[in-house]
Write an enzyme that holds these catalytic residues in place. Structure first.
Site, PDB file in Angstrom:
ATOM      1  N   ASP A  69       0.740  -1.222   0.043  1.00  0.00           N
ATOM      2  CA  ASP A  69       0.155   0.038   0.124  1.00  0.00           C
ATOM      3  C   ASP A  69       0.762   1.250  -0.123  1.00  0.00           C
ATOM      4  O   ASP A  69       2.069   1.324   0.525  1.00  0.00           O
ATOM      5  CB  ASP A  69      -1.117   0.032   1.174  1.00  0.00           C
ATOM      6  CG  ASP A  69      -0.502  -0.484   2.423  1.00  0.00           C
ATOM      7  OD1 ASP A  69       0.835  -0.737   2.505  1.00  0.00           O
ATOM      8  OD2 ASP A  69      -0.932  -0.939   3.331  1.00  0.00           O
ATOM      9  N   GLU A 128      -5.856   3.271   3.414  1.00  0.00           N
ATOM     10  CA  GLU A 128      -6.521   3.903   4.664  1.00  0.00           C
ATOM     11  C   GLU A 128      -7.690   4.546   4.573  1.00  0.00           C
ATOM     12  O   GLU A 128      -8.391   5.026   5.370  1.00  0.00           O
ATOM     13  CB  GLU A 128      -5.375   5.238   5.144  1.00  0.00           C
ATOM     14  CG  GLU A 128      -4.289   4.979   5.410  1.00  0.00           C
ATOM     15  CD  GLU A 128      -4.089   4.037   6.649  1.00  0.00           C
ATOM     16  OE1 GLU A 128      -5.171   3.951   7.386  1.00  0.00           O
ATOM     17  OE2 GLU A 128      -2.919   3.519   7.136  1.00  0.00           O
TER      18      GLU A 128
END
EC number: 3.5.1.47
Length: 376
Positions: A69, A128
């Site tokens: 990520d 997120e």
């Protein structure tokens, strides 16, 4: 002081944190680096603000995937780093700069030490929020390159450098955002009987939500509701017309998530009736549990223990949320904690991972990928 190439990459990335689906500088940095590795057997695609790279193997039978990520958080950094964030109010406070750097290091090894099987690297945006894993997985760009096996990692401040931790089966919880908007009738503070106070309604709601977990979820099946933010009202002498609650739900089973949401909806309906107001519930981003493939995880842990200098331990499941769970729902694989020995934890403005972990992780993951991806 001279630092290694990959430590410098991590520092470069740390300076430019960007939030979900706005990681344009990060994407360009990744693309520029990949450009230095150009080979006829390396293919690159972009997807939104993410990057997908395929290293074609010499004699492929399967595709091994690594997911990193790449997004940051809306947090004002307090590390004191010389290479601190140059983006005001944004920080790599969850270690995604480290995840991405390790991915680029592993990619570099894959190009210079080509294996039999294909490798696909997923540099994924928006972990997120609002969540990039599921739409990336379902994208046309990944359709032909979908891995047969996938792995991912997350830094762990509480573990020492040189330690990894994971377990077979459930590792991370199901998670859901929670937003509740209440709307009533405002008025003058001197005449409360003519108004309908949404701060009082919100206060009652917060209190009632505390019973959802304690009286509706099996004590052996952990769950959490946290209300982290309440807003309402305008000034001290006006009764609030509106209020808003923002929070998160976390459960270790899909069934508990359904039960918790059902109870929240019942309680909110009761608040509407009691306070004669309107309420809207929004669950926002929802992440599926991270469930590690038992055989692959056991095999990985045995490999690390026997054939690398890393220490591997079996951990317990955590209430952490990760959209990598969507990938593991469709692709056999696993995730593990990577110790970085930081005094401050994830999502903290002073998080400082020990950079020694970068080379260690690149080395042992490269060893694993070569072992897994070469014909015996």
């Amino acid at each position: 002081m001279t630092v290694s190439k990959f430590v410098q990459i991590r520092r470069d990335l740390h300076r430019i944190p960007e939030i979900g689906f706005k990681e344009w500088k990060t994407q360009q940095y990744i693309l520029d680096y990949i450009g230095t590795l150009s080979h006829e057997f390396v293919e690159v695609k972009t997807w939104k603000t993410g990057v997908i790279v395929k290293v074609n193997g010499k004699n492929p039978e399967k595709i091994i995937g690594y997911r990193a990520d790449i997004d940051g958080l809306p947090i004002t950094e307090e590390t004191g780093y010389e290479f601190a964030s140059i983006h005001e109010g944004m920080m790599h406070a969850c270690g995604h700069d480290v995840h991405t750097t390790i991915g680029l290091g592993l990619l570099t090894k894959a190009v210079s030490e080509r294996i039999d099987d294909d490798l696909v690297f997923l540099f994924q945006p928006a972990e997120e929020g609002p969540g990039g894993a599921l739409p990336m997985l379902e994208s046309e760009e990944l359709k032909e390159w979908k891995p047969n096996i996938i792995l991912g990692l997350h830094i762990a401040p509480e573990y020492a450098v040189g330690t990894i931790a994971t377990k077979e089966g459930l590792l991370f919880a199901n998670t859901s955002e929670l937003y509740i908007d209440l709307k009533g009738k405002g008025g003058h503070a001197a005449y409360p009987h003519t108004a309908n106070d949404m701060i009082v309604a919100a206060s009652h709601l917060v209190t009632q939500l505390q019973s959802v977990i304690s009286r509706n979820v099996n004590p052996l099946d952990s769950a959490v509701i946290t209300i982290g933010k309440i807003t309402g009202g305008t000034v001290q002498n006006i009764i609030a017309e509106k209020s808003r609650l923002e929070g998160t739900i976390r459960t270790l089973s899909v069934e508990s998530m359904k039960r918790v949401k059902s109870r929240i909806e019942s309680i909110v309906a009761g608040i509407e009736a009691s306070f004669q107001c309107e309420a809207i519930i929004d669950y926002g981003a929802m992440y599926h549990q991270v469930y590690n493939h038992e055989e692959l995880t056991r095999e990985f842990m045995e490999f690390v223990h026997k054939q690398t200098d890393m220490n591997v331990i079996t951990c317990t499941e955590a209430m952490t949320g990760e959209d990598f769970g969507y990938m593991l729902r469709e692709i056999p694989g696993f995730m593990f904690w990577l110790g970085v020995n930081s005094e401050y934890g994830l999502h903290h403005a002073k998080l400082k991972p020990d950079e020694e972990v970068i080379e260690k992780a690149i080395t042992f993951l490269s060893q694993y990928v070569k072992w897994k991806g070469n014909r015996k």
